[in-house]
Design a protein around this motif. Structure first.
Motif, PDB file in Angstrom:
ATOM      1  N   SER A  78       0.827  -1.212   0.000  1.00  0.00           N
ATOM      2  CA  SER A  78       0.000   0.000   0.000  1.00  0.00           C
ATOM      3  C   SER A  78       0.860   1.259   0.000  1.00  0.00           C
ATOM      4  O   SER A  78       0.568   2.226  -0.713  1.00  0.00           O
ATOM      5  CB  SER A  78      -0.936   0.005   1.209  1.00  0.00           C
ATOM      6  N   LYS A 109      -9.543 -12.052   2.297  1.00  0.00           N
ATOM      7  CA  LYS A 109     -10.212 -11.399   3.430  1.00  0.00           C
ATOM      8  C   LYS A 109      -9.205 -10.767   4.392  1.00  0.00           C
ATOM      9  O   LYS A 109      -9.498  -9.729   5.009  1.00  0.00           O
ATOM     10  CB  LYS A 109     -11.123 -12.377   4.165  1.00  0.00           C
ATOM     11  N   ALA A 133      -8.136  -7.461   2.843  1.00  0.00           N
ATOM     12  CA  ALA A 133      -9.205  -6.471   3.010  1.00  0.00           C
ATOM     13  C   ALA A 133      -9.246  -5.954   4.445  1.00  0.00           C
ATOM     14  O   ALA A 133      -9.435  -4.753   4.687  1.00  0.00           O
ATOM     15  CB  ALA A 133     -10.545  -7.089   2.619  1.00  0.00           C
ATOM     16  N   ARG A 134      -9.086  -6.856   5.401  1.00  0.00           N
ATOM     17  CA  ARG A 134      -9.111  -6.460   6.810  1.00  0.00           C
ATOM     18  C   ARG A 134      -7.969  -5.485   7.122  1.00  0.00           C
ATOM     19  O   ARG A 134      -8.171  -4.465   7.801  1.00  0.00           O
ATOM     20  CB  ARG A 134      -8.964  -7.698   7.678  1.00  0.00           C
ATOM     21  N   ARG A 166      -6.364  -3.520   5.064  1.00  0.00           N
ATOM     22  CA  ARG A 166      -6.550  -2.223   4.398  1.00  0.00           C
ATOM     23  C   ARG A 166      -7.628  -1.387   5.104  1.00  0.00           C
ATOM     24  O   ARG A 166      -7.526  -0.163   5.184  1.00  0.00           O
ATOM     25  CB  ARG A 166      -6.891  -2.466   2.928  1.00  0.00           C
ATOM     26  N   ARG A 167      -8.654  -2.051   5.616  1.00  0.00           N
ATOM     27  CA  ARG A 167      -9.670  -1.306   6.380  1.00  0.00           C
ATOM     28  C   ARG A 167      -9.044  -0.688   7.628  1.00  0.00           C
ATOM     29  O   ARG A 167      -9.306   0.466   7.966  1.00  0.00           O
ATOM     30  CB  ARG A 167     -10.823  -2.238   6.781  1.00  0.00           C
ATOM     31  N   ALA A 168      -8.228  -1.488   8.304  1.00  0.00           N
ATOM     32  CA  ALA A 168      -7.606  -0.998   9.537  1.00  0.00           C
ATOM     33  C   ALA A 168      -6.648   0.152   9.266  1.00  0.00           C
ATOM     34  O   ALA A 168      -6.559   1.107  10.053  1.00  0.00           O
ATOM     35  CB  ALA A 168      -6.871  -2.145  10.235  1.00  0.00           C
ATOM     36  N   ASP A 188      -6.908   2.146   6.764  1.00  0.00           N
ATOM     37  CA  ASP A 188      -7.677   3.190   6.072  1.00  0.00           C
ATOM     38  C   ASP A 188      -6.991   3.590   4.760  1.00  0.00           C
ATOM     39  O   ASP A 188      -6.776   4.767   4.477  1.00  0.00           O
ATOM     40  CB  ASP A 188      -7.858   4.412   6.972  1.00  0.00           C
ATOM     41  N   PRO A 214      -6.831   2.385   0.370  1.00  0.00           N
ATOM     42  CA  PRO A 214      -7.645   1.687  -0.639  1.00  0.00           C
ATOM     43  C   PRO A 214      -7.128   0.286  -0.938  1.00  0.00           C
ATOM     44  O   PRO A 214      -5.946  -0.016  -0.754  1.00  0.00           O
ATOM     45  CB  PRO A 214      -7.532   2.597  -1.871  1.00  0.00           C
ATOM     46  N   ASP A 215      -8.031  -0.557  -1.407  1.00  0.00           N
ATOM     47  CA  ASP A 215      -7.636  -1.878  -1.879  1.00  0.00           C
ATOM     48  C   ASP A 215      -6.754  -1.739  -3.114  1.00  0.00           C
ATOM     49  O   ASP A 215      -6.814  -0.745  -3.848  1.00  0.00           O
ATOM     50  CB  ASP A 215      -8.871  -2.711  -2.229  1.00  0.00           C
ATOM     51  N   VAL A 240      -4.615  -2.729  13.929  1.00  0.00           N
ATOM     52  CA  VAL A 240      -5.657  -3.721  14.210  1.00  0.00           C
ATOM     53  C   VAL A 240      -5.763  -4.102  15.677  1.00  0.00           C
ATOM     54  O   VAL A 240      -6.693  -4.815  16.061  1.00  0.00           O
ATOM     55  CB  VAL A 240      -5.433  -5.018  13.379  1.00  0.00           C
ATOM     56  N   GLU A 281      -9.039  -4.449  17.877  1.00  0.00           N
ATOM     57  CA  GLU A 281     -10.188  -5.202  17.390  1.00  0.00           C
ATOM     58  C   GLU A 281     -10.641  -6.303  18.338  1.00  0.00           C
ATOM     59  O   GLU A 281     -11.807  -6.643  18.380  1.00  0.00           O
ATOM     60  CB  GLU A 281      -9.870  -5.806  16.013  1.00  0.00           C
TER      61      GLU A 281
END
Length: 376
Positions: free
Chosen positions: A22, A43, A46-47, A49-51, A53, A55-56, A178, A181
């Motif tokens: 990234s 998955k 994706a997790r 990248r969400r954490a 913040d 983009p994929d 992360v 979480e």
């Protein structure tokens, strides 16, 4: 500049590499595409990248022949990995660079990778000898976590100073994102010890000592003498073979004071190593992640290996080493009171392993790749 990041093993690789991919993609002029072999990798990416913040990134599954799929079904994963790499040489040759986090990728050049630069982003920072570590010399650029690992490979003649960069440990950046979480909590409120055996048959303590360890914790809990609960989280590759039999057998040992994990994200993202009060293990590099906060360690040596002054067991100087099964639970009971004797060595070796600062390794790794490629 087109860069391929390849994930050719289980999803644990994501936690070492995704943040770097990234960061590199955010540098103008760099197009990053990720390739994966295990479907569950998607998955985890994706997790992360969400954490973070962010983009994929473009994501592709490695195409697999019938042979590769059959090897996967038979859990011959080391063989499958080589077949998949060989079958995708033409695909990877379209890129300017290929970034991997596993020594095995060093075979790509022998398989026909001829255009891209081959870059290794090392995962783990342990002391254990790895059979295919000689493949390090086949990479054009190697990114290492700290001075300990750099010195080890340079002393063995596997790395050159001009093709090596010390960048830190990108996994700490992912953990920072992360860590909130999930909190591990037991009903009785006691802290937990983490048992983290390695998978390598000649070195693991699991085959003979895992069940006595679990029984010992259960017995102490029943008698009210225990200071800890227990989380059993073996290396993910422990469950490569056996068609799920090992997982099912181990899960039967669950109880109010014993948690068993055979494949959740908590095994991969430092959830257990960050929250455990005590580390119990053998040769897994995860002990160094645990020592981000110095805490007691107990190491298991059921084969009575001659480990003193052996660099492959350097981490065994950071806690008591148990060689007699009868001394296992007593060693765990006295670990906290003996920790003061080991703490200075833990702090020193942690610093040598990861350097400073701890955070920012993802950006340093991305910058190192970008600078290397600009000069190539």
């Amino acid at each position: 500049m087109k860069i391929a990041f390849i994930y050719i093993a289980e999803p644990y690789q994501c936690y070492h590499t995704a943040s770097v991919a990234s960061a590199l993609a955010a540098i103008p002029g760099h197009e990053v595409v990720e390739y994966y072999s295990f479907p569950e990798t998607v998955k985890h990416l994706a997790r992360i990248r969400r954490a973070l913040d962010v983009p994929d990134l473009p994501l592709k599954a490695f195409p697999k022949s019938l042979k590769a799929r059959l090897l996967k079904r038979a859990r011959r994963l080391d063989q499958e990995r080589l077949v998949v790499l060989r079958e995708n040489i033409a695909e990877l040759n379209q890129y300017d660079a290929v970034v991997a986090t596993e020594y095995t990728a060093g075979v790509l050049k022998d398989m026909g990778l001829c255009g891209p630069k081959l870059i290794l982003l090392m995962h783990g920072a342990g002391d254990r000898y790895v059979n295919d570590e000689h493949l390090v010399r086949d990479f054009d650029l190697t990114l290492v976590p700290g001075p300990k690992v750099e010195s080890y490979f340079q002393d063995k003649g596997l790395l050159k100073q001009e093709t090596t960069r010390v960048v830190g440990y990108p996994k700490f950046d992912v953990f920072e994102a992360v860590q909130r979480e999930k909190t591990i909590a037991f009903g009785n409120g006691r802290p937990f010890a983490l048992y983290n055996p390695h998978y390598q048959r000649k070195l693991t303590s699991a085959s003979g000592w895992m069940m006595p360890l679990i029984r010992g914790f259960k017995a102490q809990s029943e008698s009210g003498e225990s200071d800890y609960n227990l989380v059993v989280a073996p290396h993910i590759k422990t469950f490569h073979k056996g068609f799920g039999i090992r997982e099912r057998q181990l899960k039967r040992q669950r109880s109010p004071e014993v948690m068993v994990d055979t494949g959740s994200s908590a095994m991969l993202d430092m959830t257990y190593t960050s929250q455990a009060a005590l580390y119990i293990g053998d040769v897994s590099s995860q002990v160094y992640e645990f020592l981000g906060i110095p805490r007691p360690c107990v190491f298991l040596n059921p084969r009575k290996l001659s480990w003193r002054d052996d660099p492959y067991f350097l981490h065994w100087t950071l806690g008591e080493v148990v060689e007699d099964l009868d001394d296992l639970m007593p060693a765990i009971a006295r670990a906290q009171e003996r920790h003061a004797a080991y703490r200075p060595a833990q702090e020193s070796l942690f610093h040598e392993t990861f350097g400073t600062p701890l955070l920012g390794g993802s950006q340093r790794a991305a910058d190192a790749i970008a600078e290397f490629m600009a000069a190539a």
